[in-house]
Design an enzyme around this catalytic site. Structure first.
Site, PDB file in Angstrom:
ATOM      1  N   ALA A  20       4.128 -13.573  -4.943  1.00  0.00           N
ATOM      2  CA  ALA A  20       4.999 -12.391  -4.914  1.00  0.00           C
ATOM      3  C   ALA A  20       5.309 -11.961  -3.479  1.00  0.00           C
ATOM      4  O   ALA A  20       6.468 -11.671  -3.148  1.00  0.00           O
ATOM      5  CB  ALA A  20       4.344 -11.250  -5.698  1.00  0.00           C
ATOM      6  N   LYS A 187      -9.007  -2.868   4.349  1.00  0.00           N
ATOM      7  CA  LYS A 187      -8.402  -3.520   3.173  1.00  0.00           C
ATOM      8  C   LYS A 187      -9.482  -4.209   2.340  1.00  0.00           C
ATOM      9  O   LYS A 187      -9.422  -4.224   1.103  1.00  0.00           O
ATOM     10  CB  LYS A 187      -7.331  -4.528   3.628  1.00  0.00           C
ATOM     11  CG  LYS A 187      -6.543  -5.128   2.483  1.00  0.00           C
ATOM     12  CD  LYS A 187      -5.072  -5.330   2.823  1.00  0.00           C
ATOM     13  CE  LYS A 187      -4.230  -5.527   1.578  1.00  0.00           C
ATOM     14  NZ  LYS A 187      -4.082  -6.888   1.144  1.00  0.00           N
ATOM     15  N   SER A 257      -4.476  -8.162  -8.257  1.00  0.00           N
ATOM     16  CA  SER A 257      -4.293  -9.619  -8.210  1.00  0.00           C
ATOM     17  C   SER A 257      -5.463 -10.330  -8.895  1.00  0.00           C
ATOM     18  O   SER A 257      -5.274 -11.351  -9.551  1.00  0.00           O
ATOM     19  CB  SER A 257      -4.148 -10.084  -6.764  1.00  0.00           C
ATOM     20  OG  SER A 257      -5.216  -9.596  -5.981  1.00  0.00           O
TER      21      SER A 257
HETATM   22  O1  KPL Z   1      -4.298  -5.644  -2.881  1.00  0.00           O
HETATM   23  C1  KPL Z   1      -4.400  -5.359  -4.038  1.00  0.00           C
HETATM   24  C2  KPL Z   1      -4.524  -6.472  -4.992  1.00  0.00           C
HETATM   25  O2  KPL Z   1      -4.252  -6.315  -6.181  1.00  0.00           O
HETATM   26  O3  KPL Z   1      -4.905  -7.554  -4.536  1.00  0.00           O
HETATM   27  C3  KPL Z   1      -4.449  -3.911  -4.477  1.00  0.00           C
HETATM   28  C4  KPL Z   1      -4.349  -3.027  -3.256  1.00  0.00           C
HETATM   29  C5  KPL Z   1      -5.723  -3.630  -5.192  1.00  0.00           C
HETATM   30  C6  KPL Z   1      -3.276  -3.512  -5.334  1.00  0.00           C
HETATM   31  O4  KPL Z   1      -3.340  -3.982  -6.620  1.00  0.00           O
END
Ligand code: KPL
Length: 305
Positions: A20, A187, A257
């Site tokens: 994506a 993150k 994800s």
């Molecule tokens: O980075 C993300 C992911 O899904 O990998 C978040 C911030 C949790 C958003 O869904």
């Protein structure tokens, strides 16, 4: 590998894979006047439907990158566990001074990547909070306006502004930072708190706002802060927890994800997220039971399913 003497122009970018974020970057690069080609296992042209933040859709054709032209600039937005393999496969096709931008969740060792590159090739890391998802294989929807942080992991040179300008068009606004690790640890805390829990509960991110998850989310986040601080990246647990809850709220309708990976029976990024935290904690002789539990539970799901 016999590459013709021609290389891409400064306005040409290769995007690896059809994730994506990569497709979002490709569509936005094209919109900004760049040429974006795809580097895929099966080199087909992709007729992409791109829905932007105003929910306006347009169609874009993304052609495969020819294998006889040296690659000058490439964005590698693949899963953490695929980065090394993806870069190794690109190496024979790269120009001597090619610039590679990698972007993924979690943290992986950088040395094996650097060892693959020639002295004048540049390696960058981009961390993004841009949100995109694919409702279908060739449809990408830009769901949330985020921003990106970028750093060059190899020596700088005068050509760097072109890479920064292109990444601003692709995934900007972009902040250029000299040390990206404070951003990456933040993150990492967000991903450690949200991704495995949503995968285990099989829920959207927003469900984690419910009180029954509070203690676990707090423990996961506090552990990440302890490890980061011991490595020289002080993180305030209360502020970090607040950021985690802001992301839960901002992405409440999204499936993380890792939830999507588990549902699709794919490999997950757990080793680069909770696995990295556990591995660093072990070296520091710190206990991280909440992250260890998430690591074990996700690994058990992926190896038994
Ligand atoms: O980075 C993300 C992911 O899904 O990998 C978040 C911030 C949790 C958003 O869904």
């Amino acid at each position: 590998m016999a590459l013709s003497s021609s290389t891409q122009s400064a306005l040409s970018w290769v995007i690896v894979g059809r994730g994506a974020i990569g497709l979002l970057a490709a569509a936005r690069l094209q919109q900004a006047g760049y040429t974006a080609t795809l580097w895929l296992k099966q080199p087909d042209a992709v007729q992409l439907k791109f829905t932007d933040l105003k929910q306006q859709s347009q169609h874009r054709i993304l052609r495969p990158q020819p294998t006889d032209t040296a690659i000058q600039r490439v964005l590698v937005p693949v899963k953490a566990y695929d980065v090394l393999n993806a870069v190794a496969q690109l190496v024979p096709f790269l120009a001597n001074d090619a610039q590679l931008v990698i972007s993924h969740n979690g943290i992986i060792p950088i040395e094996p990547l650097l060892a693959l590159l020639r002295p004048a090739q540049g390696l960058w890391f981009l961390s993004t909070s841009q949100a995109a998802y694919k409702p279908a294989a060739h449809h990408v929807v830009h769901t949330g306006e985020g921003k990106s942080y970028i750093t060059k992991l190899t020596a700088s040179d005068s050509d760097d502004n072109q890479t920064i300008a292109a990444m601003s068009a692709a995934l900007g606004p972009v902040n250029v930072v000299s040390d990206i690790y404070p951003m990456r640890w933040l993150k990492l805390a967000v991903n450690a708190a949200i991704n495995p829990l949503t995968a285990i509960e099989n829920c959207q991110n927003g469900q984690l706002a419910q009180p029954q998850y509070r203690a676990q989310i707090s423990a996961l986040t506090t552990e990440v802060c302890q490890v980061a601080a011991a490595l020289g990246y002080p993180m305030d647990p209360a502020n970090t927890l607040q950021t985690v809850y802001q992301v839960i709220s901002a992405t409440s309708d999204n499936f993380s994800s890792m939830q999507q990976d588990i549902q699709a029976g794919r490999q997950t990024e757990i080793v680069a997220i909770c696995g990295y935290i556990c591995q660093q904690a072990a070296q520091l002789q710190l206990a991280v039971p909440a992250n260890q539990q998430m690591l074990n539970q996700i690994l058990a799901k992926t190896t038994t399913s």
